[in-house]
Each structure stands twice: as structure tokens, then as C-alpha cells.
Design a protein around this motif. Structure first.
Motif, PDB file in Angstrom:
ATOM      1  N   THR A   1       0.839  -1.189   0.000  1.00  0.00           N
ATOM      2  CA  THR A   1       0.000   0.000   0.000  1.00  0.00           C
ATOM      3  C   THR A   1       0.876   1.243   0.000  1.00  0.00           C
ATOM      4  OG1 THR A   1      -1.617  -1.237   1.313  1.00  0.00           O
ATOM      5  CG2 THR A   1      -1.926   1.130   1.182  1.00  0.00           C
ATOM      6  N   ASN A   2       0.346   2.306  -0.561  1.00  0.00           N
ATOM      7  CA  ASN A   2       1.079   3.564  -0.618  1.00  0.00           C
ATOM      8  C   ASN A   2       1.275   4.123   0.790  1.00  0.00           C
ATOM      9  OD1 ASN A   2       2.160   6.047  -1.085  1.00  0.00           O
ATOM     10  ND2 ASN A   2       0.427   6.863  -2.230  1.00  0.00           N
ATOM     11  N   THR A   3       2.466   3.893   1.340  1.00  0.00           N
ATOM     12  CA  THR A   3       2.700   4.273   2.732  1.00  0.00           C
ATOM     13  C   THR A   3       2.689   5.781   2.958  1.00  0.00           C
ATOM     14  OG1 THR A   3       5.096   4.111   2.353  1.00  0.00           O
ATOM     15  CG2 THR A   3       3.988   2.189   3.296  1.00  0.00           C
ATOM     16  N   ASN A   4       2.756   6.578   1.893  1.00  0.00           N
ATOM     17  CA  ASN A   4       2.673   8.026   2.084  1.00  0.00           C
ATOM     18  C   ASN A   4       1.343   8.425   2.714  1.00  0.00           C
ATOM     19  OD1 ASN A   4       5.196   8.633   1.057  1.00  0.00           O
ATOM     20  ND2 ASN A   4       4.460   8.734  -1.049  1.00  0.00           N
ATOM     21  N   ASN A   5       0.318   7.620   2.471  1.00  0.00           N
ATOM     22  CA  ASN A   5      -0.989   7.938   3.021  1.00  0.00           C
ATOM     23  C   ASN A   5      -1.081   7.626   4.511  1.00  0.00           C
ATOM     24  OD1 ASN A   5      -2.244   8.956   0.712  1.00  0.00           O
ATOM     25  ND2 ASN A   5      -2.612   6.923  -0.078  1.00  0.00           N
ATOM     26  N   TYR A   6      -0.050   6.984   5.056  1.00  0.00           N
ATOM     27  CA  TYR A   6      -0.040   6.712   6.485  1.00  0.00           C
ATOM     28  C   TYR A   6       0.510   7.913   7.259  1.00  0.00           C
ATOM     29  CZ  TYR A   6      -0.579   1.846   4.997  1.00  0.00           C
ATOM     30  OH  TYR A   6      -1.018   0.690   4.427  1.00  0.00           O
ATOM     31  N   LYS A   7       0.867   8.963   6.562  1.00  0.00           N
ATOM     32  CA  LYS A   7       1.420  10.125   7.236  1.00  0.00           C
ATOM     33  C   LYS A   7       0.375  10.833   8.082  1.00  0.00           C
ATOM     34  CE  LYS A   7       5.586   9.787   5.691  1.00  0.00           C
ATOM     35  NZ  LYS A   7       6.671   9.431   6.625  1.00  0.00           N
ATOM     36  N   ASN A   8      -0.890  10.570   7.821  1.00  0.00           N
ATOM     37  CA  ASN A   8      -1.920  11.233   8.601  1.00  0.00           C
ATOM     38  C   ASN A   8      -3.124  10.316   8.742  1.00  0.00           C
ATOM     39  OD1 ASN A   8      -3.360  13.152  10.001  1.00  0.00           O
ATOM     40  ND2 ASN A   8      -4.113  14.160   8.158  1.00  0.00           N
ATOM     41  N   VAL A   9      -3.035   9.387   9.682  1.00  0.00           N
ATOM     42  CA  VAL A   9      -4.174   8.542  10.010  1.00  0.00           C
ATOM     43  C   VAL A   9      -4.940   9.280  11.097  1.00  0.00           C
ATOM     44  CG1 VAL A   9      -4.938   6.280  10.823  1.00  0.00           C
ATOM     45  CG2 VAL A   9      -2.803   6.490   9.518  1.00  0.00           C
ATOM     46  N   PRO A  10      -6.070   9.872  10.763  1.00  0.00           N
ATOM     47  CA  PRO A  10      -6.742  10.741  11.733  1.00  0.00           C
ATOM     48  C   PRO A  10      -7.014  10.030  13.055  1.00  0.00           C
ATOM     49  CG  PRO A  10      -7.755  10.919   9.566  1.00  0.00           C
ATOM     50  CD  PRO A  10      -6.795   9.774   9.496  1.00  0.00           C
ATOM     51  N   PHE A  11      -6.759  10.743  14.146  1.00  0.00           N
ATOM     52  CA  PHE A  11      -7.037  10.185  15.464  1.00  0.00           C
ATOM     53  C   PHE A  11      -8.540   9.973  15.593  1.00  0.00           C
ATOM     54  CE2 PHE A  11      -8.224  10.571  19.908  1.00  0.00           C
ATOM     55  CZ  PHE A  11      -7.360   9.671  20.512  1.00  0.00           C
ATOM     56  N   ASN A  12      -8.909   8.814  16.113  1.00  0.00           N
ATOM     57  CA  ASN A  12     -10.317   8.463  16.237  1.00  0.00           C
ATOM     58  C   ASN A  12     -10.535   7.847  17.613  1.00  0.00           C
ATOM     59  OD1 ASN A  12     -12.880   7.258  16.066  1.00  0.00           O
ATOM     60  ND2 ASN A  12     -12.672   6.914  13.870  1.00  0.00           N
ATOM     61  N   LEU A  13     -11.378   8.462  18.391  1.00  0.00           N
ATOM     62  CA  LEU A  13     -11.630   7.966  19.745  1.00  0.00           C
ATOM     63  C   LEU A  13     -12.216   6.553  19.715  1.00  0.00           C
ATOM     64  CD1 LEU A  13     -11.529   8.610  22.752  1.00  0.00           C
ATOM     65  CD2 LEU A  13     -13.826   9.599  22.554  1.00  0.00           C
ATOM     66  N   ASP A  14     -12.984   6.240  18.676  1.00  0.00           N
ATOM     67  CA  ASP A  14     -13.557   4.893  18.553  1.00  0.00           C
ATOM     68  C   ASP A  14     -12.456   3.841  18.464  1.00  0.00           C
ATOM     69  OD1 ASP A  14     -16.107   5.899  18.642  1.00  0.00           O
ATOM     70  OD2 ASP A  14     -16.375   5.921  16.465  1.00  0.00           O
ATOM     71  N   THR A  15     -11.361   4.196  17.803  1.00  0.00           N
ATOM     72  CA  THR A  15     -10.237   3.266  17.675  1.00  0.00           C
ATOM     73  C   THR A  15      -9.627   2.971  19.041  1.00  0.00           C
ATOM     74  OG1 THR A  15      -9.749   4.092  15.444  1.00  0.00           O
ATOM     75  CG2 THR A  15      -7.984   2.912  16.580  1.00  0.00           C
ATOM     76  N   ILE A  16      -9.460   4.007  19.839  1.00  0.00           N
ATOM     77  CA  ILE A  16      -8.882   3.830  21.178  1.00  0.00           C
ATOM     78  C   ILE A  16      -9.829   3.031  22.058  1.00  0.00           C
ATOM     79  CG2 ILE A  16      -7.950   5.002  23.190  1.00  0.00           C
ATOM     80  CD1 ILE A  16      -6.385   5.299  20.470  1.00  0.00           C
ATOM     81  N   GLU A  17     -11.115   3.294  21.939  1.00  0.00           N
ATOM     82  CA  GLU A  17     -12.101   2.544  22.722  1.00  0.00           C
ATOM     83  C   GLU A  17     -12.105   1.068  22.319  1.00  0.00           C
ATOM     84  OE1 GLU A  17     -15.726   4.682  22.091  1.00  0.00           O
ATOM     85  OE2 GLU A  17     -15.276   6.180  23.640  1.00  0.00           O
ATOM     86  N   LEU A  18     -11.888   0.804  21.032  1.00  0.00           N
ATOM     87  CA  LEU A  18     -11.820  -0.583  20.582  1.00  0.00           C
ATOM     88  C   LEU A  18     -10.602  -1.274  21.188  1.00  0.00           C
ATOM     89  CD1 LEU A  18     -12.744  -2.967  18.908  1.00  0.00           C
ATOM     90  CD2 LEU A  18     -11.576  -1.962  16.915  1.00  0.00           C
ATOM     91  N   PHE A  19      -9.465  -0.576  21.214  1.00  0.00           N
ATOM     92  CA  PHE A  19      -8.279  -1.164  21.849  1.00  0.00           C
ATOM     93  C   PHE A  19      -8.560  -1.485  23.317  1.00  0.00           C
ATOM     94  CE2 PHE A  19      -4.553  -0.935  24.507  1.00  0.00           C
ATOM     95  CZ  PHE A  19      -3.660  -1.763  23.847  1.00  0.00           C
ATOM     96  N   ASP A  20      -9.189  -0.548  24.021  1.00  0.00           N
ATOM     97  CA  ASP A  20      -9.486  -0.773  25.430  1.00  0.00           C
ATOM     98  C   ASP A  20     -10.397  -1.980  25.621  1.00  0.00           C
ATOM     99  OD1 ASP A  20      -7.939   1.379  26.195  1.00  0.00           O
ATOM    100  OD2 ASP A  20      -9.617   2.793  26.247  1.00  0.00           O
ATOM    101  N   LYS A  21     -11.330  -2.155  24.709  1.00  0.00           N
ATOM    102  CA  LYS A  21     -12.226  -3.309  24.782  1.00  0.00           C
ATOM    103  C   LYS A  21     -11.446  -4.603  24.570  1.00  0.00           C
ATOM    104  CE  LYS A  21     -16.570  -5.066  22.853  1.00  0.00           C
ATOM    105  NZ  LYS A  21     -17.690  -4.776  21.925  1.00  0.00           N
ATOM    106  N   ILE A  22     -10.548  -4.594  23.582  1.00  0.00           N
ATOM    107  CA  ILE A  22      -9.712  -5.774  23.317  1.00  0.00           C
ATOM    108  C   ILE A  22      -8.852  -6.093  24.527  1.00  0.00           C
ATOM    109  CG2 ILE A  22      -7.794  -6.640  21.910  1.00  0.00           C
ATOM    110  CD1 ILE A  22      -8.947  -4.863  19.615  1.00  0.00           C
TER     111      ILE A  22
END
Length: 295
Positions: free
Chosen positions: A127-148
Motif C-alpha cells: 500500500t502507498n505508505t505516504n498515506n499513512y502520514k496522517n491517520v486521523p485520530f479516532n476515539l472509537d479506535t482507542i475505545e476498541l483497543f481498550d475493549k480488546i
């Protein structure tokens, strides 16, 4: 041998190293053997965090930075990591990584493996790693980690291990396929391809040629063909016929219309030609398809 530098730990840190019997369960479970977690954690403001593994780890390592900075050295190449960036280190490859001395990173991390882990990593590096320069912060993502984390931390019932690993796959996939998700968001709306799709979907009862579509949108046929296929995987006319076939499936499932009537409903005047198109996509004739839905 693994060298670790942790002076006093990290305030607020949390991690879980799953015991061997849990890994064995995951490796042999029909659901989780394709993808499973062996270790996971969160290191906030990880001052003096440093790892070096000359022979690499036995699993893939996923690192997601939310604050601060750090660096990862893989195959002699240094990659600087900033907030909202992630990196996956391949297994059994020598590497090292460290937090920045003045602005140490805060990271969420997983060690993962399984029969599909290598394929996921290959998808990541293709995948074009240049697009990983800005993966928007998402509270849902953090909540999913906490659930895991909570699931892995509570108890070790096999169905809970399954669920935690499936959620972990979803978590990591949302990063690996971020480029794809971004393209959906960017392309959502009145783009050329969306306009063509909407035009076709709103006129499934009609018949268009590629010349007519090209004229309507004022582009050459070759340009539209190339751009549309790159976006959808189909040529324009194949996409149009596929959507006509899917609409026909609705009629076959929910109405008593005859094959001829349905053919006309999807803009195909020749029922025999309609049947050939339908069978090409669905693997059976419209009549046989209708019979299979009533069994």
C-alpha cells in the motif's frame, strides 16, 4: 537476545503477555488460527523506551503512535514516527526502535501471528505508505483497543479469546486498509465515477452504449473505460449488466413477473440475451435461480 531499556516504566502503561496455553488455543482454534494476538499494550509518554532484536521477533509487531515521536530501524533504514502514524515490523527480521529523547512517543502495540498474518503484512507493504502520514485520530479506535485489552485481561474462555482476536483483526485491518478507506471518503460525492455509477443505477430499465455514456459525460471512451475499471474492477458495460442482473434477482425473489417481463424491466429487449447475461453472472439461468430461492 533482546535488550530492553526501561528505567522506571511508563506512568499509566499497561500490557499483557499471553501465556503459552492461550497461544496454543489460538493456534489450533479454527476461528483464530488465521490471526491471533500474543502480546499487546499501551505505553504513554514512553521515556527511554528502546528495543533491539538482532534476530527479530517471532511475531509481527504493530505500533501505532498517538503522541510524541520515535524511530524504527529495519534493514538499515530508519523511519521517523510521528503522531497518527503506524508501522508493522515483519517477524524474524532484525530491528530496533526507540522513543525520541525529548518528545517520547505514546504507542499502542500488538504482536500478532497466524496463517494470514504474512498476507496482511504483504498487503500493508504494497500500500502507498505516504498515506499513512496522517491517520486521523479516532476515539472509537482507542475505545476498541481498550475493549480488546479488557477481554484479554478478564479470563480465558475460548469463545472470549475468539472474540478478542476477531476484534484485534478488525483493529489492525482498519490501519492496513486505511488507504482504501481514505479513497472511499475522498471519492464520496460528485466525482466522475460516482456520477456515472448513479446514472447507470438510476436507469437500469434502459439500454445505453459506451458511446452514449461517453458523450453524456464528455470524455473519450478509452479514458472512461480505464478510469472506471481502475475504480470498480469492472468495465462500464460489465458493471451496468451486473447491476441489471442484481436487479433481476430482486424481481425473481419478490415478484411473480415472468422472465420476459423482468428482461424488459431491466432494459433488455431480448429475453434470450438477458438469460445469457444472467447465467454468466449468477452461474444459473433465471428460471433455475428462481427455483433455488423457493426450496
Amino acid at each position: 537476545m533482546e535488550n530492553i531499556v526501561l528505567k522506571e516504566g511508563f506512568l499509566g502503561q499497561k500490557m499483557i503477555a499471553l501465556p503459552k496455553f492461550i497461544k496454543t488455543i489460538a493456534q489450533n482454534n479454527r476461528i483464530t488460527k488465521k490471526f491471533y494476538i500474543t502480546d499487546l499494550g499501551y505505553y504513554p509518554k514512553a521515556n527511554h523506551h528502546y528495543r533491539t532484536r538482532k534476530k527479530g521477533a517471532n511475531q509481527y509487531i504493530f505500533i501505532y503512535c498517538t503522541k510524541g515521536h520515535g524511530e524504527i530501524i529495519l534493514n538499515g533504514t530508519k523511519t521517523l514516527i510521528s503522531p497518527n502514524q503506524f508501522f508493522i515490523i515483519p517477524k524474524k527480521i532484525g530491528h530496533e526502535y526507540r522513543a525520541d529523547e525529548t518528545d517520547p512517543w505514546s504507542i499502542y502495540w500488538f504482536h500478532f501471528d497466524g496463517t494470514m498474518a504474512t498476507d496482511l503484512y504483504e498487503r500493508y507493504i504494497s500500500t502507498n505508505t505516504n498515506n499513512y502520514k496522517n491517520v486521523p485520530f479516532n476515539l472509537d479506535t482507542i475505545e476498541l483497543f481498550d475493549k480488546i485489552f479488557s477481554l484479554f485481561n478478564r479470563n480465558y474462555l475460548e469463545n472470549q479469546i475468539e472474540y478478542a482476536n476477531l476484534l484485534s483483526l478488525n483493529f489492525i485491518s482498519s490501519f492496513i486498509y486505511h488507504d482504501f478507506e481514505s479513497s472511499i471518503e475522498i471519492n464520496h460525492g460528485n466525482t466522475l465515477i460516482d456520477s456515472i455509477k448513479n446514472h447507470l443505477l438510476n436507469n437500469l430499465d434502459k439500454s445505453f452504449t459506451l458511446d452514449e455514456i461517453a458523450a453524456k459525460f464528455n470524455y473519450s471512451k478509452s479514458y472512461l473505460h480505464t478510469k472506471f475499471k481502475k475504480n470498480t474492477g469492472y468495465s462500464i458495460m460489465v458493471f451496468f449488466n451486473l447491476k441489471k442482473t442484481q436487479k433481476a434477482c430482486e424481481y425473481l425473489n419478490y415478484t411473480d413477473l415472468s422472465i420476459k417481463e423482468i428482461s424488459f424491466k431491466v432494459g433488455i429487449d431480448d429475453p434470450l440475451y438477458f438469460s445469457r447475461i444472467f447465467k454468466n453472472f449468477m452461474g444459473k439461468s433465471p428460471r433455475d435461480y428462481k427455483k433455488s430461492q423457493t426450496k
